[in-house]
Design a protein around this motif. Structure first.
Motif, mmCIF file in Angstrom:
data_model
loop_
_atom_site.group_PDB
_atom_site.id
_atom_site.type_symbol
_atom_site.label_atom_id
_atom_site.label_comp_id
_atom_site.label_asym_id
_atom_site.label_seq_id
_atom_site.Cartn_x
_atom_site.Cartn_y
_atom_site.Cartn_z
ATOM 1 N N ALA A 93 58.208 -11.430 137.419
ATOM 2 C CA ALA A 93 56.796 -11.412 137.044
ATOM 3 C C ALA A 93 55.946 -10.620 137.999
ATOM 4 C CB ALA A 93 56.278 -12.859 136.960
ATOM 5 N N ALA A 94 56.221 -10.697 139.294
ATOM 6 C CA ALA A 94 55.374 -10.018 140.260
ATOM 7 C C ALA A 94 55.458 -8.509 140.162
ATOM 8 C CB ALA A 94 55.739 -10.449 141.684
ATOM 9 N N GLU A 95 56.476 -8.001 139.458
ATOM 10 C CA GLU A 95 56.614 -6.556 139.311
ATOM 11 C C GLU A 95 56.049 -6.044 137.997
ATOM 12 O OE1 GLU A 95 57.199 -5.248 141.985
ATOM 13 O OE2 GLU A 95 57.841 -7.124 142.879
ATOM 14 N N GLN A 96 55.420 -6.939 137.192
ATOM 15 C CA GLN A 96 54.834 -6.482 135.954
ATOM 16 C C GLN A 96 53.605 -5.634 136.193
ATOM 17 O OE1 GLN A 96 57.788 -8.066 134.549
ATOM 18 N NE2 GLN A 96 56.453 -7.389 132.961
ATOM 19 N N ALA A 97 53.428 -4.638 135.374
ATOM 20 C CA ALA A 97 52.165 -3.903 135.392
ATOM 21 C C ALA A 97 51.109 -4.789 134.754
ATOM 22 C CB ALA A 97 52.300 -2.592 134.619
ATOM 23 N N GLY A 98 49.909 -4.790 135.273
ATOM 24 C CA GLY A 98 48.923 -5.646 134.638
ATOM 25 C C GLY A 98 47.595 -5.598 135.316
ATOM 26 N N ARG A 111 54.775 -3.799 130.139
ATOM 27 C CA ARG A 111 53.426 -3.576 130.688
ATOM 28 C C ARG A 111 52.397 -4.536 130.100
ATOM 29 N NH1 ARG A 111 53.510 1.715 128.172
ATOM 30 N NH2 ARG A 111 53.155 2.627 130.226
ATOM 31 N N HIS A 112 52.775 -5.320 129.098
ATOM 32 C CA HIS A 112 51.804 -6.181 128.422
ATOM 33 C C HIS A 112 51.885 -7.643 128.840
ATOM 34 C CE1 HIS A 112 50.400 -2.948 125.884
ATOM 35 N NE2 HIS A 112 51.662 -2.615 125.674
ATOM 36 N N THR A 113 52.635 -7.941 129.902
ATOM 37 C CA THR A 113 52.695 -9.303 130.414
ATOM 38 C C THR A 113 52.676 -9.300 131.930
ATOM 39 O OG1 THR A 113 54.039 -11.316 130.539
ATOM 40 C CG2 THR A 113 55.226 -9.247 130.288
ATOM 41 N N ALA A 157 46.685 -8.117 130.460
ATOM 42 C CA ALA A 157 48.027 -8.452 129.987
ATOM 43 C C ALA A 157 48.125 -9.952 129.739
ATOM 44 C CB ALA A 157 49.068 -8.019 131.021
ATOM 45 N N ILE A 158 48.990 -10.343 128.820
ATOM 46 C CA ILE A 158 49.102 -11.760 128.483
ATOM 47 C C ILE A 158 49.841 -12.502 129.590
ATOM 48 C CG2 ILE A 158 48.990 -11.282 126.023
ATOM 49 C CD1 ILE A 158 51.995 -11.725 125.860
#
Length: 470
Positions: free
Chosen positions: A465-470, A201-203, A175-176
């Motif tokens: 941010a900490a909850e982003q899928a990645g 899901r992409h960051t 993820a970016i």
């Protein structure tokens, strides 16, 4: 301008569009005192406007070449529809080159890169049918139907762009590492808010979604509203919700955090929801108290907890109901390896049983294909819990239900037709609309549902941010 704030905003056009598509946004941003010194650069793709003599073909590498010289200083990218997918791939190309990434990726009216674009299939149709699809579904110029000169000018670039979209194949990768801020139009029938949530899901650096009044081409039709949202975000770049090591904080009077380091929604997050607006925040369970305090006395709020996450909803005084479940609960709802609905409902997900679903809902689930049962049960339970949290005080949830669990929604409940007595508590529930929210987090896929007493709502969503899928 803060030295860390984006100095340049590169804009990539929608299919068939050129740099001129951003004229309104450029003017609107230039008129805002909040972003002095911001340079807006609409990228001109070949085959259109000033490059009309060139073949209408492009590569991601060529577009990245235009952005690369500006990466020594902070910059941002905005892409609309096709342009959002282009901008995403440009970010990944610049990362491969070892160049500085953008401080923001703005995406408008676009399916996430890992999802197909349904309208792209129209490129295989004859000209008349192709144009009709574009006009009806994406807001293309109606004159394309009747002006041969305009069609002759536009058809090569439209077919080239939609061929690119159709042939695009997402290549999975990391993820970016820049926040994504997504925009959707309230009246966009092609790409709704639920679709736009898939960009999360992409960051790994934070995600926001904002809904504007307008259709698919709101970037052209409502540039002032979009400019205000971008300007607000750019001037508070460091305040996009983030957690722990991902937090980017700005040392001003708005920079407040929980003791454990959770940064919180800033600036525009202090404003209560407008009458047609729904505010949502998804983050760690120990970080939601401050969010609730900011809405205290200013909005109706609701919360739901699942798997260490909390979904907070806030709406104008009409009320709200919120529900959150993990996607893995669909397996439990489905009854596990035995596939029996009763086994799953009685034994999994807080021992959910027939006490929550109507007979018709249970029958819909039992009659569905085996691989769909868990998904339908999850949708039914999240929606029912949101509905009951909104206005179900003392009502029997089995006497109200949703007639089509496979309908993408929004949903409205129907009272049990076999009860002519008319329970007023059930009658109240029929006025609520339920919206499902597919959520992509670091703790796995989840499904949220929100019940609001409005026909349509503008969704505003924030995820740390900490909850982003990645």
């Amino acid at each position: 301008m803060d030295p860390g704030t984006a100095r340049t905003l590169f804009c990539l056009p929608y299919a068939g569009g050129g740099a001129g598509a951003y004229t309104g946004l450029l003017r609107a941003l230039s008129a805002l005192p909040a972003v002095p010194g911001l340079t807006v650069v609409p990228v001109q793709l070949p085959g259109r406007e000033s490059r009309i003599a060139e073949p209408p073909a492009f590569t991601i590498a060529e577009i990245a070449d235009e952005v690369a010289p500006a990466t020594d200083e902070p910059y941002a990218l905005y892409g609309h529809s096709m342009g959002a997918r282009l901008a995403f791939e440009v970010v990944r190309e610049l990362r491969r080159r070892g160049l500085r990434g953008p401080s923001r990726l703005y995406v408008g009216g676009a399916h996430p890169p890992d999802r197909r674009v349904p309208l792209a299939a129209a490129v295989d149709l004859p000209d008349d049918a192709f144009v009709d699809q574009l006009v009806r579904r994406s807001g293309a110029l109606p004159e394309l139907r009747d002006l041969p000169e305009l069609r002759e000018l536009m058809m090569p670039v439209l077919r080239s762009d939609f061929t690119w979209i159709k042939n695009y194949s997402f290549v999975p990768g990391p993820a970016i590492d820049c926040p994504i801020v997504a925009f959707t139009g309230l009246d966009d029938g092609e790409v709704g808010a639920a679709d736009m949530l898939g960009w999360a899901r992409h960051t790994i650096a934070g995600f926001r979604l904002r809904t504007l009044r307008g259709g698919h081409l709101f970037v052209k039709d409502r540039p002032a509203e979009l400019a205000e949202l971008i300007a607000t975000d750019l001037t508070n770049e460091h305040a996009l919700p983030a957690s722990n090591g991902h937090a980017r904080r700005k040392a001003d009077e708005h920079d407040r955090a929980e003791p454990d380091g959770h940064a919180l929604p800033q600036q525009d997050g202090h404003l209560p929801p407008e009458p047609d607006e729904l505010h949502l925040w998804l983050g760690p369970a120990d970080g939601h108290a401050e969010v609730l305090r900011r809405y205290a006395g200013r909005a109706a709020t609701g919360t739901s907890h699942a798997g260490g996450l909390t979904l907070v909803g806030a709406a104008d005084g009409g009320g709200i109901g919120v529900s959150l479940l993990r996607a893995l609960d669909a397996f439990e709802l489905d009854g596990g390896p035995d596939g029996g609905l009763d086994g799953g409902l009685d034994g999994g997900l807080d021992k959910v049983s027939r006490d929550e679903l109507s007979d018709d809902e249970r029958e819909q689930i039992e009659d569905a294909a085996e691989e769909d049962r868990g998904w339908l049960a999850l949708r039914a339970v999240t929606a029912k819990r949101a509905l009951m949290a909104a206005d179900g005080h003392g009502a029997d949830p089995t006497r109200v239900g949703f007639p089509d669990l496979a309908d993408p929604g929004p949903w409205r409940a129907q009272c049990d037709p076999g009860d002519p007595g008319g329970d007023p508590r059930l009658d109240r529930l029929a006025r609520w609309q339920v919206v499902h929210l597919p959520l992509h987090t670091s703790r796995g896929e989840a499904l949220g549902a929100v019940a609001v007493p409005h026909d349509r709502v503008r969704l505003r969503f924030d995820m740390p941010a900490a909850e982003q899928a990645g």
